[in-house]
Design an enzyme around this catalytic site. Structure first.
Site, PDB file in Angstrom:
ATOM      1  N   LEU A   1     -11.517   5.336  -4.616  1.00  0.00           N
ATOM      2  CA  LEU A   1     -11.051   5.691  -5.956  1.00  0.00           C
ATOM      3  C   LEU A   1     -11.774   6.973  -6.380  1.00  0.00           C
ATOM      4  CD1 LEU A   1     -11.107   2.209  -7.764  1.00  0.00           C
ATOM      5  CD2 LEU A   1      -9.113   3.433  -6.866  1.00  0.00           C
TER       6      LEU A   1
ATOM      7  N   GLU B   1     -12.393  -0.689 -16.376  1.00  0.00           N
ATOM      8  CA  GLU B   1     -11.055  -0.638 -15.788  1.00  0.00           C
ATOM      9  C   GLU B   1     -10.986  -1.593 -14.605  1.00  0.00           C
ATOM     10  OE1 GLU B   1      -7.332   0.098 -14.628  1.00  0.00           O
ATOM     11  OE2 GLU B   1      -8.896   0.566 -13.186  1.00  0.00           O
TER      12      GLU B   1
HETATM   13  N1  LIG Z   1      -6.023   3.999  -8.457  1.00  0.00           N
HETATM   14  C1  LIG Z   1      -5.399   2.921  -7.999  1.00  0.00           C
HETATM   15  O1  LIG Z   1      -4.881   2.120  -8.788  1.00  0.00           O
HETATM   16  C2  LIG Z   1      -5.337   2.663  -6.530  1.00  0.00           C
HETATM   17  C3  LIG Z   1      -4.725   1.501  -6.046  1.00  0.00           C
HETATM   18  C4  LIG Z   1      -4.649   1.314  -4.667  1.00  0.00           C
HETATM   19  C5  LIG Z   1      -5.159   2.271  -3.814  1.00  0.00           C
HETATM   20  N2  LIG Z   1      -5.759   3.380  -4.312  1.00  0.00           N
HETATM   21  C6  LIG Z   1      -6.258   4.434  -3.423  1.00  0.00           C
HETATM   22  O2  LIG Z   1      -5.164   4.884  -2.641  1.00  0.00           O
HETATM   23  C7  LIG Z   1      -5.606   5.174  -1.308  1.00  0.00           C
HETATM   24  C8  LIG Z   1      -4.899   4.252  -0.328  1.00  0.00           C
HETATM   25  O3  LIG Z   1      -3.516   4.290  -0.547  1.00  0.00           O
HETATM   26  P1  LIG Z   1      -2.488   4.937   0.527  1.00  0.00           P
HETATM   27  O4  LIG Z   1      -1.234   5.208  -0.225  1.00  0.00           O
HETATM   28  O5  LIG Z   1      -3.155   6.064   1.212  1.00  0.00           O
HETATM   29  O6  LIG Z   1      -2.333   3.780   1.583  1.00  0.00           O
HETATM   30  P2  LIG Z   1      -1.795   2.255   1.511  1.00  0.00           P
HETATM   31  O7  LIG Z   1      -0.439   2.196   0.931  1.00  0.00           O
HETATM   32  O8  LIG Z   1      -2.833   1.383   0.935  1.00  0.00           O
HETATM   33  O9  LIG Z   1      -1.744   1.942   3.052  1.00  0.00           O
HETATM   34  C9  LIG Z   1      -0.842   2.640   3.882  1.00  0.00           C
HETATM   35  C10 LIG Z   1      -0.618   1.777   5.093  1.00  0.00           C
HETATM   36  O10 LIG Z   1      -0.020   0.547   4.699  1.00  0.00           O
HETATM   37  C11 LIG Z   1       0.930   0.142   5.663  1.00  0.00           C
HETATM   38  N3  LIG Z   1       2.255   0.183   5.024  1.00  0.00           N
HETATM   39  C12 LIG Z   1       2.658   0.903   3.950  1.00  0.00           C
HETATM   40  N4  LIG Z   1       3.932   0.635   3.638  1.00  0.00           N
HETATM   41  C13 LIG Z   1       4.347  -0.267   4.544  1.00  0.00           C
HETATM   42  C14 LIG Z   1       5.576  -0.946   4.747  1.00  0.00           C
HETATM   43  N5  LIG Z   1       6.621  -0.752   3.943  1.00  0.00           N
HETATM   44  N6  LIG Z   1       5.668  -1.807   5.790  1.00  0.00           N
HETATM   45  C15 LIG Z   1       4.591  -2.035   6.594  1.00  0.00           C
HETATM   46  N7  LIG Z   1       3.394  -1.426   6.438  1.00  0.00           N
HETATM   47  C16 LIG Z   1       3.291  -0.567   5.430  1.00  0.00           C
HETATM   48  C17 LIG Z   1       0.811   1.123   6.815  1.00  0.00           C
HETATM   49  O11 LIG Z   1      -0.214   0.591   7.625  1.00  0.00           O
HETATM   50  P3  LIG Z   1      -0.305   0.837   9.223  1.00  0.00           P
HETATM   51  O12 LIG Z   1      -0.661   2.290   9.372  1.00  0.00           O
HETATM   52  O13 LIG Z   1      -1.385  -0.094   9.658  1.00  0.00           O
HETATM   53  O14 LIG Z   1       1.059   0.494   9.769  1.00  0.00           O
HETATM   54  C18 LIG Z   1       0.337   2.381   6.108  1.00  0.00           C
HETATM   55  O15 LIG Z   1      -0.322   3.299   6.945  1.00  0.00           O
HETATM   56  C19 LIG Z   1      -7.099   4.978  -1.328  1.00  0.00           C
HETATM   57  O16 LIG Z   1      -7.719   6.210  -1.667  1.00  0.00           O
HETATM   58  C20 LIG Z   1      -7.306   3.976  -2.442  1.00  0.00           C
HETATM   59  O17 LIG Z   1      -8.603   4.052  -2.993  1.00  0.00           O
HETATM   60  C21 LIG Z   1      -5.847   3.592  -5.645  1.00  0.00           C
END
Ligand SMILES: NC(=O)c1ccc[n+]([C@@H]2O[C@H](COP(=O)([O-])OP(=O)(O)OC[C@H]3O[C@@H](n4cnc5c(N)ncnc54)[C@H](OP(=O)(O)O)[C@@H]3O)[C@@H](O)[C@H]2O)c1
Length: 194
Positions: free
Chosen positions: A37, A44
């Protein structure tokens, strides 16, 4: 035949608890940086914990549905997110033992959730980007709980555009006033589809 299939589809949609999204985004709509984050806001985080954990029915739990990267960015000592059913989306064959259920796609996760729906009260989609987008476009979409952080942060992951037919609503369980921590102001917003 087509009618029967459609009927089956819609009765399935109606049976499932709706997908509720919870996210915090800064002014440039960033949600993450380097797998973490961009901010540390205890209030929050406490709001996130309370919203995703609390149930009216003490015999039920909520689901937290997340992408593999979001799962990985939860510190080890907090994994799985306690008192919640953790579901992780991944295309890989990963096994998190009894910590989390892995699902290959959102429809797969919906199937798994449907099978145990008598034990589940709410289904929280907790990120990241693509999963938020898919959930907002899904027929199972219920609500978006979005914390607006009134500051810009450097980010590499962003909240997807909010569809035009989403409208702000009031949820009495959510504080309405402006929050402030470490000099950073933020507000809790709630959206539904018009
Ligand atoms: N501020 C907030 O509220 C908040 C909330 C959540 C996360 N975050 C931040 O966001 C970042 C992570 O989010 P991100 O968007 O990079 O990644 P993410 O959505 O958490 O993860 C992506 C991974 O999820 C899997 N995936 C996604 N969609 C899929 C689907 N439809 N079917 C199957 N697998 C699926 C895949 O894994 P595989 O590669 O293993 O196939 C993909 O590489 C971090 O920095 C975290 O701290 C912030």
């Amino acid at each position: 035949m087509a009618y029967r299939l459609l009927h089956r589809y819609y009765s399935h949609v109606n049976m499932l608890p709706k997908l509720e999204l919870i996210a915090a985004a800064c002014e440039n709509m960033g949600i993450g940086i380097n797998g973490d984050l961009p901010w540390r806001l205890k209030t929050e985080m406490a709001f996130f914990t309370h919203m995703t954990t609390d149930t009216m029915d003490k015999n039920k739990k909520n689901v937290v549905l997340m992408g593999r990267r979001t799962w990985e960015c939860i510190p080890k000592k907090y994994k799985p997110l306690e008192n919640r059913i953790n579901i992780v989306l991944t295309s890989q064959s990963l096994d998190y033992g009894d910590k989390a259920i892995t699902c290959k796609s959102i429809p797969h996760a919906i199937e798994v959730i449907t099978e145990m729906q008598n034990k589940i009260e709410r289904v929280w989609v907790i990120g990241g980007s693509n999963i938020y987008k898919a959930a907002m476009e899904s027929p199972y979409f219920g609500r978006l709980y979005l914390t607006r952080i009134k500051k810009e942060f450097e980010c590499d992951t962003f909240f997807p555009p909010i569809p035009n037919d989403f409208v702000l609503i009031k949820d009495p369980t959510v504080p309405q006033d402006i929050q402030e921590e470490k000099g950073i102001k933020f507000v809790y917003e709630v959206y539904e589809k018009k």
